[in-house]
Design an enzyme around this catalytic site. Structure first.
Site, PDB file in Angstrom:
ATOM      1  N   GLY A  43       0.730  -1.167  -0.122  1.00  0.00           N
ATOM      2  CA  GLY A  43       0.073   0.065  -0.006  1.00  0.00           C
ATOM      3  C   GLY A  43       0.817   1.200  -0.067  1.00  0.00           C
ATOM      4  N   CYS A  44       1.853   1.118   0.772  1.00  0.00           N
ATOM      5  CA  CYS A  44       2.900   2.476   0.723  1.00  0.00           C
ATOM      6  C   CYS A  44       3.624   2.525  -0.252  1.00  0.00           C
ATOM      7  CB  CYS A  44       3.821   2.426   1.999  1.00  0.00           C
ATOM      8  SG  CYS A  44       2.768   2.148   3.618  1.00  0.00           S
ATOM      9  N   THR A  45       3.804   1.655  -1.150  1.00  0.00           N
ATOM     10  CA  THR A  45       4.640   1.610  -2.170  1.00  0.00           C
ATOM     11  C   THR A  45       3.806   2.075  -3.443  1.00  0.00           C
ATOM     12  OG1 THR A  45       6.101  -0.210  -1.720  1.00  0.00           O
ATOM     13  CG2 THR A  45       5.990   0.448  -3.899  1.00  0.00           C
ATOM     14  N   ALA A  48       3.392   6.119  -2.515  1.00  0.00           N
ATOM     15  CA  ALA A  48       4.494   6.601  -3.062  1.00  0.00           C
ATOM     16  C   ALA A  48       4.453   7.011  -4.462  1.00  0.00           C
ATOM     17  CB  ALA A  48       5.710   6.183  -2.486  1.00  0.00           C
TER      18      ALA A  48
END
Length: 122
Positions: A43-45, A48
């Site tokens: 999710g964070c990738t 970003a």
């Protein structure tokens, strides 16, 4: 709790490129300040990489993107290199969260959250 029109508290945090940044460094700019849980998670990738994909449009509006998580500076450096991220990722290893509202409740911005700030010129 940070409310619309209120002054955001200043911070000084280390970035993945070894610099220490604060809100004052972005005087006169709009900041998309996003908090995320962890480098290299799915999710964070995605988040970003989405910011990176839209960076040109944000720059046209005189806005900068800054990511903040509790990961180390070294982790941020590897994350940014792996995915070609060109915006600062700040390390808040001491987890000094910014007060905010999440889903209508008073909270701390240590989880996924996005703030749009306008930093007044000095």
């Amino acid at each position: 709790m940070l409310k619309i029109g209120h002054k955001a508290p200043d911070f000084k945090l280390a970035s993945g490129d070894g610099k220490t940044l604060s809100l004052k460094d972005f005087a006169g700019k709009k900041i998309v300040l996003y908090f995320y849980p962890k480098d290299n998670t799915s999710g964070c990738t995605k988040e970003a990489c989405s910011f990176e994909s839209n960076l040109k449009a944000m720059k046209k509006r005189d806005a900068v993107v800054i990511g903040v998580s509790a990961d180390s500076v070294g982790s941020h450096t590897k994350f940014a290199e792996k995915y070609g991220l060109s915006f600062p990722l700040l390390s808040d290893e001491k987890k000094r969260p910014l007060p905010c509202t999440v889903y209508g409740k008073k909270s701390q911005c240590t989880a996924r959250n996005i703030l749009v700030l306008s930093v007044q010129p000095l």
